[in-house]
Design a protein around this motif. Structure first.
Motif, PDB file in Angstrom:
ATOM      1  N   GLY A 210      18.084  41.655 106.986  1.00 22.07           N
ATOM      2  CA  GLY A 210      17.238  42.823 107.217  1.00 22.07           C
ATOM      3  C   GLY A 210      17.229  43.753 106.016  1.00 22.07           C
ATOM      4  O   GLY A 210      16.185  44.311 105.654  1.00 22.07           O
ATOM      5  N   ILE A 211      18.384  43.945 105.386  1.00 24.02           N
ATOM      6  CA  ILE A 211      18.458  44.775 104.180  1.00 24.02           C
ATOM      7  C   ILE A 211      17.639  44.147 103.057  1.00 24.02           C
ATOM      8  O   ILE A 211      16.924  44.847 102.322  1.00 24.02           O
ATOM      9  N   ILE A 212      17.714  42.818 102.923  1.00 19.54           N
ATOM     10  CA  ILE A 212      16.935  42.118 101.886  1.00 19.54           C
ATOM     11  C   ILE A 212      15.446  42.310 102.116  1.00 19.54           C
ATOM     12  O   ILE A 212      14.680  42.590 101.173  1.00 19.54           O
ATOM     13  N   PHE A 213      14.998  42.163 103.376  1.00 17.97           N
ATOM     14  CA  PHE A 213      13.584  42.385 103.688  1.00 17.97           C
ATOM     15  C   PHE A 213      13.170  43.809 103.322  1.00 17.97           C
ATOM     16  O   PHE A 213      12.080  44.045 102.792  1.00 17.97           O
ATOM     17  N   SER A 214      14.041  44.772 103.631  1.00 21.97           N
ATOM     18  CA  SER A 214      13.749  46.173 103.321  1.00 21.97           C
ATOM     19  C   SER A 214      13.611  46.386 101.822  1.00 21.97           C
ATOM     20  O   SER A 214      12.703  47.094 101.361  1.00 21.97           O
ATOM     21  N   LEU A 215      14.485  45.749 101.047  1.00 20.01           N
ATOM     22  CA  LEU A 215      14.429  45.902  99.585  1.00 20.01           C
ATOM     23  C   LEU A 215      13.181  45.236  99.012  1.00 20.01           C
ATOM     24  O   LEU A 215      12.584  45.753  98.051  1.00 20.01           O
ATOM     25  N   ILE A 216      12.784  44.098  99.576  1.00 20.34           N
ATOM     26  CA  ILE A 216      11.556  43.434  99.099  1.00 20.34           C
ATOM     27  C   ILE A 216      10.343  44.322  99.363  1.00 20.34           C
ATOM     28  O   ILE A 216       9.475  44.491  98.489  1.00 20.34           O
ATOM     29  N   ALA A 217      10.278  44.886 100.564  1.00 19.62           N
ATOM     30  CA  ALA A 217       9.170  45.787 100.894  1.00 19.62           C
ATOM     31  C   ALA A 217       9.157  46.996  99.975  1.00 19.62           C
ATOM     32  O   ALA A 217       8.092  47.436  99.510  1.00 19.62           O
ATOM     33  N   LEU A 218      10.333  47.539  99.671  1.00 18.24           N
ATOM     34  CA  LEU A 218      10.427  48.681  98.770  1.00 18.24           C
ATOM     35  C   LEU A 218       9.995  48.301  97.362  1.00 18.24           C
ATOM     36  O   LEU A 218       9.247  49.056  96.698  1.00 18.24           O
ATOM     37  N   ALA A 219      10.447  47.141  96.883  1.00 17.43           N
ATOM     38  CA  ALA A 219      10.090  46.693  95.538  1.00 17.43           C
ATOM     39  C   ALA A 219       8.579  46.527  95.406  1.00 17.43           C
ATOM     40  O   ALA A 219       7.979  46.903  94.377  1.00 17.43           O
ATOM     41  N   LEU A 220       7.957  45.980  96.441  1.00 10.84           N
ATOM     42  CA  LEU A 220       6.507  45.836  96.419  1.00 10.84           C
ATOM     43  C   LEU A 220       5.822  47.200  96.392  1.00 10.84           C
ATOM     44  O   LEU A 220       4.813  47.386  95.687  1.00 10.84           O
ATOM     45  N   GLY A 221       6.371  48.168  97.134  1.00 12.55           N
ATOM     46  CA  GLY A 221       5.803  49.520  97.147  1.00 12.55           C
ATOM     47  C   GLY A 221       5.927  50.197  95.793  1.00 12.55           C
ATOM     48  O   GLY A 221       4.972  50.837  95.318  1.00 12.55           O
ATOM     49  N   LEU A 222       7.089  50.092  95.156  1.00 15.69           N
ATOM     50  CA  LEU A 222       7.284  50.709  93.845  1.00 15.69           C
ATOM     51  C   LEU A 222       6.376  50.056  92.796  1.00 15.69           C
ATOM     52  O   LEU A 222       5.781  50.746  91.955  1.00 15.69           O
ATOM     53  N   THR A 223       6.274  48.737  92.876  1.00 19.49           N
ATOM     54  CA  THR A 223       5.399  48.024  91.933  1.00 19.49           C
ATOM     55  C   THR A 223       3.946  48.412  92.153  1.00 19.49           C
ATOM     56  O   THR A 223       3.178  48.599  91.191  1.00 19.49           O
ATOM     57  N   LEU A 224       3.540  48.552  93.421  1.00 17.39           N
ATOM     58  CA  LEU A 224       2.166  48.936  93.738  1.00 17.39           C
ATOM     59  C   LEU A 224       1.831  50.303  93.156  1.00 17.39           C
ATOM     60  O   LEU A 224       0.783  50.469  92.500  1.00 17.39           O
ATOM     61  N   MET A 225       2.710  51.292  93.369  1.00 19.47           N
ATOM     62  CA  MET A 225       2.428  52.638  92.890  1.00 19.47           C
ATOM     63  C   MET A 225       2.441  52.699  91.361  1.00 19.47           C
ATOM     64  O   MET A 225       1.593  53.366  90.744  1.00 19.47           O
ATOM     65  N   SER A 226       3.382  52.022  90.742  1.00 24.48           N
ATOM     66  CA  SER A 226       3.436  52.006  89.274  1.00 24.48           C
ATOM     67  C   SER A 226       2.197  51.330  88.695  1.00 24.48           C
ATOM     68  O   SER A 226       1.595  51.821  87.724  1.00 24.48           O
ATOM     69  N   SER A 227       1.810  50.204  89.296  1.00 23.93           N
ATOM     70  CA  SER A 227       0.638  49.472  88.809  1.00 23.93           C
ATOM     71  C   SER A 227      -0.639  50.266  89.042  1.00 23.93           C
ATOM     72  O   SER A 227      -1.548  50.269  88.188  1.00 23.93           O
ATOM     73  N   ALA A 228      -0.718  50.954  90.181  1.00 23.45           N
ATOM     74  CA  ALA A 228      -1.901  51.775  90.450  1.00 23.45           C
ATOM     75  C   ALA A 228      -2.011  52.893  89.432  1.00 23.45           C
ATOM     76  O   ALA A 228      -3.124  53.196  88.932  1.00 23.45           O
ATOM     77  N   GLY A 229      -0.867  53.515  89.096  1.00 27.00           N
ATOM     78  CA  GLY A 229      -0.890  54.552  88.066  1.00 27.00           C
ATOM     79  C   GLY A 229      -1.312  53.993  86.724  1.00 27.00           C
ATOM     80  O   GLY A 229      -2.086  54.618  85.983  1.00 27.00           O
ATOM     81  N   GLY A 230      -0.798  52.789  86.405  1.00 20.02           N
ATOM     82  CA  GLY A 230      -1.172  52.158  85.139  1.00 20.02           C
ATOM     83  C   GLY A 230      -2.640  51.808  85.092  1.00 20.02           C
ATOM     84  O   GLY A 230      -3.304  51.990  84.051  1.00 20.02           O
ATOM     85  N   LYS A 231      -3.175  51.335  86.204  1.00 20.13           N
ATOM     86  CA  LYS A 231      -4.596  50.975  86.232  1.00 20.13           C
ATOM     87  C   LYS A 231      -5.481  52.206  85.984  1.00 20.13           C
ATOM     88  O   LYS A 231      -6.469  52.145  85.240  1.00 20.13           O
ATOM     89  N   ILE A 232      -5.104  53.333  86.633  1.00 18.41           N
ATOM     90  CA  ILE A 232      -5.874  54.560  86.446  1.00 18.41           C
ATOM     91  C   ILE A 232      -5.833  55.011  84.987  1.00 18.41           C
ATOM     92  O   ILE A 232      -6.845  55.385  84.388  1.00 18.41           O
ATOM     93  N   ALA A 233      -4.612  54.959  84.414  1.00 16.20           N
ATOM     94  CA  ALA A 233      -4.449  55.412  83.025  1.00 16.20           C
ATOM     95  C   ALA A 233      -5.223  54.530  82.060  1.00 16.20           C
ATOM     96  O   ALA A 233      -5.942  55.028  81.171  1.00 16.20           O
ATOM     97  N   PHE A 234      -5.097  53.219  82.233  1.00 18.09           N
ATOM     98  CA  PHE A 234      -5.781  52.315  81.305  1.00 18.09           C
ATOM     99  C   PHE A 234      -7.295  52.341  81.503  1.00 18.09           C
ATOM    100  O   PHE A 234      -8.065  52.198  80.548  1.00 18.09           O
ATOM    101  N   ALA A 235      -7.721  52.545  82.765  1.00 17.46           N
ATOM    102  CA  ALA A 235      -9.160  52.632  83.020  1.00 17.46           C
ATOM    103  C   ALA A 235      -9.747  53.868  82.345  1.00 17.46           C
ATOM    104  O   ALA A 235     -10.881  53.837  81.841  1.00 17.46           O
ATOM    105  N   ALA A 236      -8.974  54.958  82.324  1.00 13.09           N
ATOM    106  CA  ALA A 236      -9.436  56.182  81.669  1.00 13.09           C
ATOM    107  C   ALA A 236      -9.596  55.971  80.171  1.00 13.09           C
ATOM    108  O   ALA A 236     -10.403  56.634  79.512  1.00 13.09           O
TER     109      ALA A 236
END
Length: 560
Positions: free
Chosen positions: A35-61
């Motif tokens: 259960g802890i591993i599943f939680s960490l995977i979900a968190l890692a995906l969330g952190l990657t999503l937010m970082s990538s979304a920020g990068g996409k906005i910056a590079f698109a600008a």
């Protein structure tokens, strides 16, 4: 709950309490880790999503296409799926673990409560069984999982921002530690002591409410409704005061945690304006900003979890310490009880605790197989204590008790209790059918055997006259039958066990004189191949007995 019990519970080491809880949860440890591993995977995906979304906005600008929308959709869908799987899996595992803890709690409670020993307020037991055990699900769901997530988030935060600008990473890390670790720890420390009084206040309120409900007829008869309501109101206000005090502590530390997160965001915005931190590109600023916002969203709620930590610690000690002051070390034994059922007490000595005087010293008694004997004496002489010793609920400090020539310390508890059927002075009939109440002592009994037991207890005709017969619902505490009928049904349950020894501890308590005499007349007709041990304050003169002993001044005196 008495002050002595509270003191004993408070002295229970939290470390030992948690060790016991994790021992109970041992079959689920692998599932908890998954259960802890599943939680960490979900968190890692969330952190990657937010970082990538920020990068996409910056590079698109800047007119650059580095991160595709398909990749972001994949991250978003993956995060959503893993969050669902993690929540479903972890809550399911915790439900099973809590169920095992409740079973363990009941087993632990029964060790002290058997034979009428160690009973505490039902409201306090209910509070431990419901509130305290439910609080312990937060140990995994609100402490362990969020803590593991905060550690992973901290590492990601340091690595990503550190690769961009190390001084900024150090400042963000300090603020993260303050918000995610120091504030929760301080909150837990401040609420730990307060959490004990909070749980006790909940317990005292439940005790009062249950007393009010059980004694409602007497309360109304004496016109004491307003006084009892005022007492409950006082306890409720005390509970609200404790909750308000804890809420203030949590609110203060949550505010400090929130301020830390806002300062971290301001530092990144300052870096974007080249104030204090220089040389960071616009794209990196946006990535760091999105990552920091997401990271602090993970840890800011930890302060509230820190406030819960104090309650979790105290809940653990209350659950594990359920029998503090009531638990008695009884030798486990490994042998089965012999077929012979002669009972002998040899130079017996027993005391409830080292601080209390001995109930018995040098007590000797011999009961031959098939004898009918009575042990009489005033209240407090130790008659029920003797019953508990024979049932191996407690063990003597001196001397031995033998069954069929074997020391019961060497015999298993189950085998001893299969030889001794017990009818107590506070016999309980469950809110169930007559059939199920009888089957408690012998689950494999047929209808023929049930009717035979009822006939031996002289209550078969009463049950046959009821519309549903054996399937008649008795109601809570057997309220749908009279006291005499309820006691006969309880006797039938005892007879159904087929045990060769009947131990009757004040079996006619609460019955009128005529019903009491009728009860003993029924008892006299029970087959003579059983040993009958009658424990009573006095005799009616209708009992057929081979021997009578009076228990006085820790000695048995023959009355024959």
């Amino acid at each position: 709950m008495s002050d002595i019990q509270d003191t004993l519970i408070q002295k229970e080491a939290p470390k030992a309490a948690f060790q016991q809880i994790f021992t109970v949860w041992k079959p689920h440890l692998i599932s908890l880790v998954i259960g802890i591993i599943f939680s960490l995977i979900a968190l890692a995906l969330g952190l990657t999503l937010m970082s990538s979304a920020g990068g996409k906005i910056a590079f698109a600008a800047m007119g650059m296409l580095v991160i595709s929308s398909v990749f972001l959709k994949f991250l978003g869908g993956g995060r959503l799926l893993m969050r669902y799987v993690e929540r479903l899996y972890t809550h399911n595992v915790m439900f099973k673990a809590i169920a095992d803890l409740r079973v363990w709690f009941f087993a632990r409670l029964s060790k002290g409560a058997a034979a009428g020993l160690g009973f505490r307020h039902s409201g306090d037991v209910l509070s431990r069984l419901v509130s305290d055990i439910e609080t312990l699900d937060g140990l995994y769901l609100r402490l362990m999982l969020p803590f593991a997530s905060s550690v992973l988030t901290f590492l990601v935060l340091i690595v990503v921002i550190g690769s961009v600008h190390l001084p900024l990473a150090i400042c963000i890390a300090f603020l993260y530690i303050l918000a995610g670790f120091i504030c929760p720890l301080v909150t837990a420390s401040m609420t730990k002591k307060h959490g004990q009084t909070l749980l006790n206040s909940v317990s005292q309120l439940r005790i009062g409410v249950l007393d009010f409900i059980h004694g409602l007829r007497e309360i109304r008869a004496f016109g004491a409704e307003n006084r009892m309501a005022a007492l409950l109101d006082k306890r409720e206000k005390k509970l609200f005061e404790k909750q308000y005090h804890q809420a203030k502590i949590v609110a203060l530390m949550s505010f400090l945690s929130f301020i830390s997160s806002q300062i971290a965001i301001l530092l990144i915005l300052a870096a974007a304006l080249n104030i204090g931190f220089h040389g960071i590109g616009a794209a990196h600023i946006v990535v760091c900003l999105f990552l920091t916002i997401t990271a602090f969203e993970v840890v800011v709620p930890l302060t509230k979890a820190g406030g819960l930590a104090g309650q979790i610690i105290n809940a653990a000690t209350r659950v594990v310490g359920v029998n503090k002051g009531h638990g008695y070390d009884v030798p486990t034994g490994s042998e089965d009880a012999p077929d012979q059922t002669d009972i002998q007490l040899n130079d017996l000595g027993f005391q409830w605790s080292a601080e209390r005087p001995f109930v018995y010293r040098h007590l000797n008694l011999k009961i031959a197989q098939g004898e009918r004997v009575a042990i009489i004496g005033p209240s407090g002489a130790g008659k029920s204590t003797l019953a508990a010793l024979l049932l191996k609920v407690i063990a003597p400090q001196e001397g031995t008790i033998t069954l069929g020539g074997k020391d019961i310390a060497l015999l298993t508890e189950d085998s001893v209790r299969k030889k001794i059927a017990w009818l107590s002075q506070n016999t309980h009939l469950f809110d169930d059918t007559i059939r199920n109440n009888l089957l408690l002592s012998y689950p494999q009994a047929t209808d023929t055997e049930l009717w035979q037991a009822l006939s031996e207890a002289a209550v078969a005709d009463v049950v046959k006259a009821m519309p549903d017969g054996l399937d008649t619902w008795l109601g809570e505490g057997g309220i749908k039958v009279s006291g005499g009928q309820g006691r006969r049904i309880a006797l039938a349950r005892t007879l159904l066990s087929k045990a060769p020894i009947l131990l009757l501890d004040e079996p006619t308590t609460g019955l009128d004189a005529d019903t009491e005499m009728e009860f003993f007349k029924i008892l006299n007709q029970i087959s003579s191949d059983r040993t009958i041990i009658l424990i009573a304050h006095r005799l009616t003169g209708t009992e057929k007995l081979d021997k009578v002993w009076r228990l006085s001044d820790s000695c048995l005196i023959s009355e024959n």
